[in-house]
Design a protein around this motif. Structure first.
Motif, short mmCIF file in Angstrom:
data_model
loop_
_atom_site.label_atom_id
_atom_site.label_comp_id
_atom_site.label_asym_id
_atom_site.label_seq_id
_atom_site.Cartn_x
_atom_site.Cartn_y
_atom_site.Cartn_z
N MET A 1 0.81 -1.32 -0.03
CA MET A 1 -0.08 0.01 0.15
C MET A 1 0.84 1.28 0.01
SD MET A 1 -2.99 1.32 -0.04
CE MET A 1 -4.07 2.98 0.47
N GLU B 1 -10.49 4.03 -1.22
CA GLU B 1 -10.37 2.78 -2.09
C GLU B 1 -9.59 3.07 -3.28
OE1 GLU B 1 -12.31 -1.35 -3.41
OE2 GLU B 1 -13.59 0.39 -3.75
N LYS C 1 -5.09 -5.87 -7.41
CA LYS C 1 -5.04 -5.72 -5.81
C LYS C 1 -5.52 -4.59 -5.52
CE LYS C 1 -1.56 -6.66 -2.09
NZ LYS C 1 -0.41 -6.89 -1.81
N ASN C 2 -6.50 -4.43 -4.60
CA ASN C 2 -7.15 -3.39 -4.28
C ASN C 2 -6.91 -3.11 -2.84
OD1 ASN C 2 -8.46 -3.37 -6.70
ND2 ASN C 2 -10.07 -4.66 -6.18
N TYR C 3 -6.87 -1.89 -2.44
CA TYR C 3 -6.60 -1.15 -1.00
C TYR C 3 -7.71 -0.47 -0.66
CZ TYR C 3 -1.99 -2.29 -2.87
OH TYR C 3 -0.73 -3.11 -3.57
N THR D 1 -6.91 -5.44 2.16
CA THR D 1 -6.76 -5.55 0.60
C THR D 1 -7.30 -6.63 0.10
OG1 THR D 1 -5.03 -7.15 0.98
CG2 THR D 1 -4.38 -4.79 0.73
N ASN E 1 -8.79 -8.85 -3.95
CA ASN E 1 -8.33 -9.13 -5.47
C ASN E 1 -9.76 -8.94 -6.25
OD1 ASN E 1 -6.30 -11.24 -3.67
ND2 ASN E 1 -5.49 -9.79 -5.02
#
Length: 478
Positions: free
Chosen positions: A1, A224, A293-295, A337, A339
């Motif tokens: 991140m 996000e 990949k999402n935060y 996180t 996916n």
């Protein structure tokens, strides 16, 4: 991140502010085959054409609506830090932004069908598109910090950015319906190399007087950052850069995320000399599912710092009060996180124009037999003069951006044409551009540049742009 956030901050803070690419010089310049890319329904009289790879269509554009290099680095005796604070940190607002759309044509061509009213075009081009709004409250919070003496709510929605790199495969048809109307459509397949987006953030951060401590920090966050294709590229950059060309090449040719889109356009003669045109480009989307990949940071909490309860605290020397604070914050405002795949829509662009032709008619070079010439008439004749106005609009996360252009075009027979434009938009009120088209037998060469008045001092310019291309054209046998 942390790596992603650093990348975003560098991208938004250091890069020059760029303006979304308006191809007002190329639009409706019907002598140039590449103008089909900004209006698939433009008038065409080519039998066939082919663009030379890589150099058949290149366009680059850069500018700044609020600050220039000269503003910060001019030898004016002022302290550099003061100039950064006064002219950038505090002067810019959350609606100032950087955005860029740059294209390189890898290959393109076109040919006329058996039905002489139909013209087909096809090709591949690579496009990068990005936008980032200035994160004013984040910058001020980082520099000034929070203060209980003058409490202020810092808006977290100032983080608003997206960028992508795609390879576009396209096939279009242009059809002359009658002497007045020509229409066109183009289908597109997008092969995405990378994408990151963070455009729907909400929340605030504020410091107030605490009840059990001196201050209380309140964080209400719904943040996000979504990424696709970025992590493998970052890993290759850090560990083995020789892998980068292979990763990018595979994703450019259907090895990455895929999407679909379309362009539409038309040309309509109100009378013999008055013409209106319009087009809408990139009505489409990309389904991002590769290397995702999402935060996220979502939740609400009020923290009054480290709380040590006396007289118990001295007897509990092994307790890590800082880690307790961190754990409490993570529990109330969890960072996570995932996916999960996601869809992004392309930045749709809209063009329109009104053109008046006058002067000496210039007959088409296209070869007709007698029957076709009588049937079609002189619908493809042009004139040595044309003037009019154009409208450009591009869809962006905080709303559309628009530009108005007035133009004059003069043709020197079939060998040369010059188009001059005056454009007004958010970035400049004195943007004068010139486009030159040269035709030497079958070889077509064009060069275009904007904001010419500022070229004597590019460091103090808010805007600069150029386009060029090289094509081989055939009009068939007379």
């Amino acid at each position: 991140m942390r790596l992603i956030l650093v990348f975003l901050l560098v991208y938004l803070s250091i890069c020059a502010q760029l303006s979304a690419q308006n191809k007002q010089l190329l639009y409706d310049f019907t002598d140039i085959p590449d103008a089909l890319m900004v209006n698939p329904g433009m008038l065409t009289d080519f039998e066939w054409y082919v663009g030379l790879p890589i150099i058949s269509g290149v366009s680059v554009q850069a500018g700044s609506n609020a600050i220039t290099v000269h503003d910060l680095f001019a030898a004016d005796g002022l302290d550099f830090n003061d100039k950064v604070m006064d002219r950038m940190i505090y002067k810019l607002d959350e609606n100032d932004h950087l955005s860029s759309t740059n294209q390189i044509t890898l290959f393109n061509g076109g040919f006329r069908g058996r039905n002489l009213n139909d013209f087909y075009s096809f090709g591949i081009y690579s496009e990068t598109d990005g936008i980032g709004y200035y994160f004013k409250d984040y910058a001020i919070l980082a520099i000034e910090g929070d203060s209980i003496q003058s409490p202020r709510s810092f808006n977290l929605n100032h983080l608003n950015t997206r960028a992508e790199m795609v390879n576009v495969f396209h096939f279009g048809i242009n059809r002359k319906i009658d002497k007045k109307l020509t229409v066109g459509a183009r289908a597109k397949i997008y092969s995405s190399v990378l994408n990151f987006t963070s455009t729907e953030n909400k929340g605030h951060f504020i410091t107030t007087e605490g009840e059990r401590n001196l201050v209380a920090n309140t964080l209400d966050a719904d943040l996000e950052v979504k990424t696709s294709g970025l992590n493998n590229i970052v890993d290759a950059w850090e560990n083995d850069r020789s892998q980068l060309p292979g990763i990018v090449a595979r994703r450019m040719f259907f090895g990455g995320d895929l999407g679909f889109g379309a362009d539409f356009g038309f040309t309509y003669h109100l009378n013999k000399k008055t013409v209106i045109t319009g087009s809408i480009l990139d009505l489409g989307f990309v389904y991002n599912s590769t290397d995702v990949k999402n935060y996220t940071l979502k939740g609400s909490a009020t923290i009054e710092g480290i709380e040590a309860i006396l007289p118990v605290a001295p007897s509990d020397a092994d307790k890590d009060y800082w880690q307790v604070l961190v754990d409490d914050i993570n529990e109330m405002v969890p960072y996570s996180t995932n996916n999960d795949s996601y869809i992004t829509f392309r930045p749709t662009k809209l063009y329109g124009s009104l053109r008046y032709n006058f002067g000496k008619p210039i007959p088409s070079r296209r070869g007709y037999d007698c029957k076709d010439y009588v049937r079609e008439g002189r619908g493809y004749d042009s004139y040595n003069n044309a003037l009019g106005g154009q409208l450009y609009v591009v869809n962006r996360p905080k709303g559309p951006q628009a530009a108005l252009t007035a133009f004059y075009l003069h043709r020197f027979g079939n060998a040369m044409a010059i188009k001059t434009t005056y454009t007004v938009d958010k970035f400049s009120y004195s943007n004068i551009g010139v486009g030159l088209n040269l035709q030497a037998g079958p070889v077509n060469l064009y060069l275009m540049a904007d904001n010419l008045l500022a070229y004597n001092n590019l460091a103090d310019s808010h805007y600069a742009s150029f386009q060029f291309g090289l094509n081989i054209i055939s009009w068939g046998k007379k």
